[in-house]
Write an enzyme that holds these catalytic residues in place. Structure first.
Site, PDB file in Angstrom:
ATOM      1  N   GLY A   7       0.827  -1.206   0.000  1.00  0.00           N
ATOM      2  CA  GLY A   7       0.000   0.000   0.000  1.00  0.00           C
ATOM      3  C   GLY A   7       0.855   1.248   0.000  1.00  0.00           C
ATOM      4  N   ALA A   8       1.931   1.221  -0.808  1.00  0.00           N
ATOM      5  CA  ALA A   8       2.946   2.274  -0.739  1.00  0.00           C
ATOM      6  C   ALA A   8       2.781   3.356  -1.792  1.00  0.00           C
ATOM      7  CB  ALA A   8       4.336   1.658  -0.875  1.00  0.00           C
ATOM      8  N   GLY A  11      -0.629   7.911   0.690  1.00  0.00           N
ATOM      9  CA  GLY A  11      -1.032   7.872   2.096  1.00  0.00           C
ATOM     10  C   GLY A  11       0.062   7.459   3.058  1.00  0.00           C
ATOM     11  N   ILE A  12      -0.333   6.662   4.053  1.00  0.00           N
ATOM     12  CA  ILE A  12       0.582   6.238   5.111  1.00  0.00           C
ATOM     13  C   ILE A  12       1.772   5.474   4.546  1.00  0.00           C
ATOM     14  CG2 ILE A  12       0.791   4.734   7.138  1.00  0.00           C
ATOM     15  CD1 ILE A  12      -2.157   5.384   7.728  1.00  0.00           C
ATOM     16  N   GLY A  13       1.525   4.599   3.579  1.00  0.00           N
ATOM     17  CA  GLY A  13       2.608   3.812   3.015  1.00  0.00           C
ATOM     18  C   GLY A  13       3.661   4.665   2.352  1.00  0.00           C
ATOM     19  N   SER A 127      -6.286  -0.880  13.335  1.00  0.00           N
ATOM     20  CA  SER A 127      -7.116   0.306  13.562  1.00  0.00           C
ATOM     21  C   SER A 127      -7.855   0.153  14.884  1.00  0.00           C
ATOM     22  CB  SER A 127      -8.135   0.480  12.435  1.00  0.00           C
ATOM     23  OG  SER A 127      -9.084   1.470  12.755  1.00  0.00           O
ATOM     24  N   TYR A 153     -15.297  -4.028   8.172  1.00  0.00           N
ATOM     25  CA  TYR A 153     -13.992  -3.392   8.345  1.00  0.00           C
ATOM     26  C   TYR A 153     -13.471  -3.629   9.769  1.00  0.00           C
ATOM     27  CZ  TYR A 153     -10.343   0.157   8.444  1.00  0.00           C
ATOM     28  OH  TYR A 153      -9.136   0.804   8.570  1.00  0.00           O
TER      29      TYR A 153
END
Length: 260
Positions: A7-8, A11-13, A127, A153
């Site tokens: 997930g890079a 965002g966070i990644g 989360s 989720y």
């Protein structure tokens, strides 16, 4: 040091990749969109990054990714399981699993198990939503229970925490963390997320969410608190639904059956 981040592409990644690269890590960027991954790679300040594409809605694609990583790297310092999705509409992957449980749990399970003998640390983006999870290992896709996007989720984020417990029980230096509510395109179709984003100061930039990932990837906390859930830079107590070793084992066995 080789650090693999899923997930890079944003965002966070992407933010975690930038900081780890600045600290001298050779990052391996994993995501679906090659163009966006290349853009992230081009903006890094440290060693030249590697880019690998993978679609987590295909477990065969995940297995192929694991094979490529195994061929290229004898040792991986950090595997950051950061890829994730939240959908307000129920959909099923070509593998026959509900979308969120596959992308958020089954795919990282397959990837991590395939690489476990050469990874020093595993850091998983969970989360606080996992606290509301009501995971049933015998019904991971909620085929026999009411489906709702946030319910599912929460189940998948609970699964992230339990997977971390299961990895630690097998001797893996694994931790997971809550990144906070982050201002990205995540859960864009959700009314709740739109409300969060509208509250002044509530949603944080991606760099805020990446801080704990980077901390666990580089600080001794990531090795000394195996199986723990972090919120900020400290381990936090979570409900038994996210920490019970027996439930973690039930989930592990059910996941093995699901990904055969």
């Amino acid at each position: 040091m080789i650090s693999v981040i899923t997930g890079a592409s944003a965002g966070i990644g992407a933010a975690a990749a930038a900081e780890l690269s600045r600290r001298g890590h050779r990052v391996v960027l994993v995501g679906r969109d090659r163009r966006r991954l290349d853009e992230v790679a081009g903006g890094l300040a440290g060693p030249k990054a590697d880019v690998l594409t993978c679609d987590f809605t295909s477990l065969d694609d995940v297995r192929a990714l694991a094979a490529r990583l195994t061929e290229r790297y004898e040792r991986i310092a950090v595997l950051a399981n950061n890829a994730g999705v939240m959908s307000t509409k129920r959909s099923v992957t070509p593998d026959g699993h509900e979308l969120m449980i596959q992308v958020n749990h089954l795919a990282p399970f397959v990837l991590t198990r395939s690489l476990a003998d050469r990874v020093d640390r595993v850091v998983t983006t969970s989360s606080r939503a996992g606290r509301s999870g009501r995971l049933d290992p015998s019904d991971l896709s909620r085929e026999r229970r009411r489906w709702n996007g946030w319910l599912q989720y929460g189940d998948t984020k609970q699964a992230n925490a339990l997977f971390t417990v299961g990895l630690a029980a097998r001797g893996v230096a694994a931790t997971c963390f809550h990144p906070g509510v982050i201002r990205t395109g995540f859960a864009a179709g959700s009314l709740l997320m739109r409300v969060f984003l509208a509250l002044p100061g509530y949603a944080k930039p991606p760099e805020h969410g990446a801080r704990t990932l980077v901390h666990l990837a580089t600080h001794r906390d990531g090795a000394e608190h195996q199986g723990r859930y972090f919120d900020g830079r400290a381990p936090r107590e979570v409900p038994s639904t996210m920490s019970d070793p027996a439930l973690a084992e039930r989930l592990w066995e059910a996941t093995l059956k699901a990904v055969r």
